[in-house]
Design a protein around this motif. Structure first.
Motif, mmCIF file in Angstrom:
data_model
loop_
_atom_site.group_PDB
_atom_site.id
_atom_site.type_symbol
_atom_site.label_atom_id
_atom_site.label_comp_id
_atom_site.label_asym_id
_atom_site.label_seq_id
_atom_site.Cartn_x
_atom_site.Cartn_y
_atom_site.Cartn_z
ATOM 1 N N ILE A 13 24.617 -38.369 -15.739
ATOM 2 C CA ILE A 13 24.470 -37.814 -17.078
ATOM 3 C C ILE A 13 24.281 -36.776 -17.585
ATOM 4 O O ILE A 13 24.825 -35.675 -18.724
ATOM 5 N N SER A 14 22.695 -36.122 -17.315
ATOM 6 C CA SER A 14 22.596 -34.957 -17.436
ATOM 7 C C SER A 14 23.225 -33.302 -17.165
ATOM 8 O O SER A 14 23.646 -32.928 -17.626
ATOM 9 N N ALA B 180 26.089 -33.552 -18.834
ATOM 10 C CA ALA B 180 26.047 -33.423 -20.548
ATOM 11 C C ALA B 180 26.697 -32.485 -21.080
ATOM 12 O O ALA B 180 26.942 -31.887 -22.528
ATOM 13 N N GLY C 124 28.350 -44.274 -23.075
ATOM 14 C CA GLY C 124 27.480 -43.283 -23.724
ATOM 15 C C GLY C 124 28.193 -42.283 -24.454
ATOM 16 O O GLY C 124 29.506 -42.034 -24.276
ATOM 17 N N MET D 150 26.927 -38.006 -24.958
ATOM 18 C CA MET D 150 26.281 -37.240 -24.845
ATOM 19 C C MET D 150 26.187 -35.807 -25.760
ATOM 20 O O MET D 150 27.653 -35.922 -26.203
ATOM 21 N N GLN D 151 25.693 -35.106 -26.207
ATOM 22 C CA GLN D 151 25.004 -33.798 -26.904
ATOM 23 C C GLN D 151 24.629 -32.741 -26.298
ATOM 24 O O GLN D 151 23.683 -32.607 -25.297
ATOM 25 N N ALA D 152 25.554 -31.445 -26.846
ATOM 26 C CA ALA D 152 24.147 -30.583 -25.694
ATOM 27 C C ALA D 152 24.686 -29.707 -26.960
ATOM 28 O O ALA D 152 25.742 -28.946 -27.602
ATOM 29 N N VAL E 299 20.344 -30.652 -23.860
ATOM 30 C CA VAL E 299 20.943 -31.594 -23.690
ATOM 31 C C VAL E 299 20.640 -33.389 -23.772
ATOM 32 O O VAL E 299 19.279 -33.073 -23.557
ATOM 33 N N THR E 300 20.958 -33.249 -24.825
ATOM 34 C CA THR E 300 20.706 -35.079 -24.806
ATOM 35 C C THR E 300 22.241 -36.120 -24.657
ATOM 36 O O THR E 300 22.956 -36.194 -25.216
ATOM 37 N N VAL E 301 21.305 -37.319 -23.930
ATOM 38 C CA VAL E 301 22.131 -38.462 -23.729
ATOM 39 C C VAL E 301 21.658 -39.273 -24.069
ATOM 40 O O VAL E 301 20.423 -40.214 -23.875
ATOM 41 N N SER E 302 22.211 -40.473 -24.656
ATOM 42 C CA SER E 302 22.219 -41.723 -25.364
ATOM 43 C C SER E 302 23.259 -42.499 -24.261
ATOM 44 O O SER E 302 24.636 -42.154 -24.549
#
Length: 184
Positions: free
Chosen positions: A16-17, A20, A138, A140-142, A152-155
């Motif tokens: 995920i990271s 992202a 999910g 993901m925002q970068a 990077v934020t993963v939800s």
């Protein structure tokens, strides 16, 4: 215990990271090309799982980003480390015409990784996209607040709520002398 983390949760979390920073859908316009070009180079930084069973697990990633000359997209290749354990990471995404951006990480959901299934480049400094692996959905925002950093934020979706689970702060190291000693 650490080997359990590496073999089960870490590949998924780091997948995920690593993916992202890749956009997933939309037109392959100039804004998209700008974003892809802005992630080219070498990146390194810490991350942490901030929710779930492995909350508090910290890791460090190193990636090299590249984009193809002809197609719109990119590849990130590198590794992430938890303690003494290292996991190779590779993510690839490219524009697929009307279907938008499609990509895989570590072989995609059919393998050990994730599929990049949808999303868009919001502006030259931000991307948001959807990821999927079996029942895991999910977002993901970068964000690239400046030329030298990326956040990077993963939800993931839990029931009907989107919960942040991973945060990564990368710094550009391209051109920085490795092992340079600071003057006293």
């Amino acid at each position: 215990m650490k080997s359990v983390i590496v073999s089960s949760m870490l590949p998924l979390a780091l997948a995920i990271s690593a993916t992202a920073i890749l956009p997933a859908t939309g037109s392959a316009g100039e804004r998209d090309k700008q974003f892809f070009q802005s992630v080219e180079g070498k990146w390194v930084g810490p991350g942490e799982i901030v929710a779930g069973k492995y909350k508090g697990t910290k890791f460090t990633c190193t990636f090299t980003g590249s984009s193809p000359e002809v197609k719109v997209g990119m590849t990130l290749d590198g590794s992430c480390r938890v303690g003494v354990f290292t996991q190779q990471m590779k993510a690839t995404v490219e524009h697929k015409g009307r279907t938008g951006y499609k990509g895989t990480f570590m072989g995609g959901a059919a393998g050990e990784g994730l599929d990049i299934i949808a999303g868009n480049v919001v502006d030259p400094r931000k991307v948001v996209f959807a990821i999927n692996r079996k029942e895991l959905n999910g977002v993901m925002q970068a964000r690239i607040p400046d030329d030298q950093s990326m956040i990077v934020t993963v939800s993931v979706k839990v029931d009907k709520q989107v919960v942040p689970v991973i945060g990564v702060n990368l710094k550009r190291i391209e051109g920085a002398p490795v092992g340079k000693l600071a003057k006293n």
